[in-house]
Write an enzyme that holds these catalytic residues in place. Structure first.
Site, PDB file in Angstrom:
ATOM      1  N   ARG A  46     -15.403  38.711 -28.273  1.00 54.42           N
ATOM      2  CA  ARG A  46     -16.030  39.058 -26.986  1.00 54.42           C
ATOM      3  C   ARG A  46     -17.545  39.085 -27.145  1.00 54.42           C
ATOM      4  O   ARG A  46     -18.284  38.739 -26.239  1.00 54.42           O
ATOM      5  CB  ARG A  46     -15.505  40.395 -26.445  1.00 54.42           C
ATOM      6  CG  ARG A  46     -16.230  40.831 -25.196  1.00 54.42           C
ATOM      7  CD  ARG A  46     -15.489  41.844 -24.296  1.00 54.42           C
ATOM      8  NE  ARG A  46     -14.607  42.750 -24.968  1.00 54.42           N
ATOM      9  CZ  ARG A  46     -15.009  43.834 -25.672  1.00 54.42           C
ATOM     10  NH1 ARG A  46     -16.288  44.122 -25.779  1.00 54.42           N
ATOM     11  NH2 ARG A  46     -14.129  44.604 -26.255  1.00 54.42           N
ATOM     12  N   TYR A  98     -23.756  31.133  -0.832  1.00 54.05           N
ATOM     13  CA  TYR A  98     -22.375  30.976  -1.268  1.00 54.05           C
ATOM     14  C   TYR A  98     -21.540  32.179  -0.814  1.00 54.05           C
ATOM     15  O   TYR A  98     -21.929  33.333  -1.069  1.00 54.05           O
ATOM     16  CB  TYR A  98     -22.349  30.845  -2.799  1.00 54.05           C
ATOM     17  CG  TYR A  98     -20.966  30.735  -3.342  1.00 54.05           C
ATOM     18  CD1 TYR A  98     -20.180  29.621  -3.073  1.00 54.05           C
ATOM     19  CD2 TYR A  98     -20.416  31.743  -4.116  1.00 54.05           C
ATOM     20  CE1 TYR A  98     -18.890  29.528  -3.556  1.00 54.05           C
ATOM     21  CE2 TYR A  98     -19.126  31.652  -4.611  1.00 54.05           C
ATOM     22  CZ  TYR A  98     -18.365  30.542  -4.318  1.00 54.05           C
ATOM     23  OH  TYR A  98     -17.098  30.463  -4.795  1.00 54.05           O
ATOM     24  N   ASP A 170     -30.068  31.021  -7.729  1.00 54.34           N
ATOM     25  CA  ASP A 170     -28.790  30.315  -7.908  1.00 54.34           C
ATOM     26  C   ASP A 170     -29.115  28.822  -7.807  1.00 54.34           C
ATOM     27  O   ASP A 170     -29.389  28.307  -6.724  1.00 54.34           O
ATOM     28  CB  ASP A 170     -27.807  30.760  -6.817  1.00 54.34           C
ATOM     29  CG  ASP A 170     -26.443  30.067  -6.926  1.00 54.34           C
ATOM     30  OD1 ASP A 170     -26.360  29.010  -7.582  1.00 54.34           O
ATOM     31  OD2 ASP A 170     -25.477  30.579  -6.333  1.00 54.34           O
ATOM     32  N   LYS A 195     -19.462  23.589 -11.453  1.00 54.53           N
ATOM     33  CA  LYS A 195     -19.877  22.486 -10.585  1.00 54.53           C
ATOM     34  C   LYS A 195     -20.529  21.359 -11.405  1.00 54.53           C
ATOM     35  O   LYS A 195     -19.867  20.747 -12.200  1.00 54.53           O
ATOM     36  CB  LYS A 195     -20.782  23.038  -9.478  1.00 54.53           C
ATOM     37  CG  LYS A 195     -20.308  24.373  -8.883  1.00 54.53           C
ATOM     38  CD  LYS A 195     -18.988  24.265  -8.106  1.00 54.53           C
ATOM     39  CE  LYS A 195     -18.373  25.616  -7.766  1.00 54.53           C
ATOM     40  NZ  LYS A 195     -19.231  26.521  -7.009  1.00 54.53           N
TER      41      LYS A 195
HETATM   42  C1  LIG Z   1     -19.223  27.935  -6.774  1.00 57.63           C
HETATM   43  C2  LIG Z   1     -20.499  28.631  -6.564  1.00 57.63           C
HETATM   44  C3  LIG Z   1     -20.710  29.929  -7.074  1.00 57.63           C
HETATM   45  C4  LIG Z   1     -19.621  30.709  -7.775  1.00 57.63           C
HETATM   46  O1  LIG Z   1     -19.250  30.124  -8.971  1.00 57.63           O
HETATM   47  P1  LIG Z   1     -17.739  30.226  -9.596  1.00 57.63           P
HETATM   48  O2  LIG Z   1     -17.871  29.419 -10.820  1.00 57.63           O
HETATM   49  O3  LIG Z   1     -16.837  29.637  -8.563  1.00 57.63           O
HETATM   50  O4  LIG Z   1     -17.469  31.653  -9.827  1.00 57.63           O
HETATM   51  C5  LIG Z   1     -21.952  30.496  -6.869  1.00 57.63           C
HETATM   52  N1  LIG Z   1     -22.931  29.856  -6.213  1.00 57.63           N
HETATM   53  C6  LIG Z   1     -22.766  28.616  -5.704  1.00 57.63           C
HETATM   54  C7  LIG Z   1     -23.886  27.958  -4.987  1.00 57.63           C
HETATM   55  C8  LIG Z   1     -21.549  27.965  -5.856  1.00 57.63           C
HETATM   56  O5  LIG Z   1     -21.384  26.747  -5.330  1.00 57.63           O
END
Ligand SMILES: *Cc1c(COP(=O)(O)O)cnc(C)c1O
Length: 379
Positions: A46, A98, A170, A195
């Protein structure tokens, strides 16, 4: 070193025990110690894992950061940032973001006494006006999901710095190939590595990148104490994804431009949201802070009934109807009922997210085939 080279070599050092050019998947929970507290820097998985370490090194390189941490998902990475705060603290965030971040903020953290204030961050004066002596964090997404709004990261950093407010960005939609928020003055970059970083729709993971040692220590403490760490197999997959980030993003951007332009000229389409159009309100800022405009596009039909949108959403073949984005394959999504259903309808409408909005994650297939698929679906 140029980005294309960095993406391939980031985090890669031959495995010391065998010379394996690819870091092995260290599928282990613990490490044998020579004597009590005498170890090779690895005690329990961890806290440390060599595959994760290689990926975290790569994460730092690709965002021009000193440090990086990998998490079990994008929202777990976001969760760790909010855990830097205490009851009574205030966060100023964008009003188009998001849905899962919004859900985490309102449904999980508000009850612990953290206050989230949502403003239109495309005008940075709205941020200055919302600052109070309790503001500890700005949480910015640019381009936004799903309306492709652009916020000037350097201008927000200029508000944050003198007041000692942390700026977290983000950067999921842009990817490090198109935008590097730390270079523009941000303190923390967050990615849903699910992504574009993973890039192949086969892993859930999140990342945080930062330059400040103190911040790294605090976030590492949260990572290990709260335990939202990714497994070694997932780390391996993201490491492999990062190698082709440069070439994939080039293809996403080229296809994105072709499809956005084609949609805009389509007689049945009323509006296309894509920051690469010169008349997009954020175009000048996007051109200055991004290297290209990406493959995320939203659009509305002239017949703006939800039924017509749903008909189109169910009629494509190459564009698969699914949440998520950033993979090599094209996806089509209905934010109102899918990715953004966790935001109350009145909030969505107020922020310009209509019930008939369609979002595309343009993949790296042949652009002509993608256009043909959309042409048949839209009619
Ligand atoms: C998908 C996404 C998230 C969250 O990420 P996960 O890997 O699904 O937990 C946060 N911000 C944006 C812009 C996203 O597209």
């Amino acid at each position: 070193m140029k980005a294309a080279t960095k993406y391939i070599h980031a985090g890669m050092t031959p495995d010391p025990s065998t010379g394996a050019i690819m870091i092995p998947i260290y599928q282990t929970s613990t490490y044998v110690q020579e004597a009590p507290a005498v170890n090779k820097g690895y005690e329990y998985a961890r806290s440390q894992n060599p595959t994760r370490k290689a990926l975290e090194d790569a994460y730092a390189v690709i965002e021009n950061a000193q440090y990086a941490l990998a998490f079990g998902s994008g929202v777990a990475a976001t969760d760790a940032v909010i855990k830097l705060l205490s009851p009574g603290d205030e966060v100023i965030c964008g009003n188009d973001m998001y849905g899962g971040s919004y859900r985490l903020f309102t449904k999980v953290f508000e009850k612990f006494g953290i206050k989230f204030i949502y403003v239109d961050t495309t005008n940075v004066n709205n941020i200055s006006n919302a600052v109070s002596d309790k503001t500890r964090l700005f949480w910015i997404e640019t381009p936004t999901n799903p309306l492709m709004n652009i916020t000037d990261i350097a201008a927000v950093a200029a508000i944050a710095k003198p007041k000692n407010i942390l700026l977290a960005v983000d950067n999921t939609f842009a990817s490090p190939a198109l935008q590097n928020p730390l270079d523009l003055g941000a303190d923390i970059v967050m990615h849903s590595a699910t992504k574009y970083l993973g890039g192949h729709s086969d892993v859930i993971q999140g990342a945080l990148m930062m330059n400040d040692k103190d911040l790294q220590e605090k976030l590492y403490f949260i990572q290990k104490s709260c335990g939202a760490v990714p497994g070694p197999m997932d780390c391996f997959l993201v490491l492999r994804g990062i190698k082709t980030l440069g070439i994939r993003m080039k293809a996403h951007c080229e296809n994105g431009k072709t499809i956005a332009t084609w949609l805009r000229n389509h007689p049945k389409v009323s509006k296309v949201y894509w920051p690469g159009f010169e008349d997009h309100p954020g175009y000048a800022v996007a051109k200055a802070q991004m290297k290209d405009f990406g493959g995320m596009i939203s659009f509305e039909l002239k017949n703006d009934s939800v039924d017509e949108a749903k008909r189109v959403l169910s009629s494509t073949h190459l564009f698969s109807l699914a949440e998520s984005l950033g993979g090599v394959e094209s996806l089509i999504n209905h934010p109102a009922s899918m990715t953004h259903a966790s935001i109350p309808r009145e909030e969505r409408i107020k922020n310009g997210l209509s019930d008939s909005l369609i979002r595309l994650s343009v993949g790296i297939e042949d652009a002509g085939d993608l256009v043909e698929d959309l042409q048949k679906a839209i009619g």
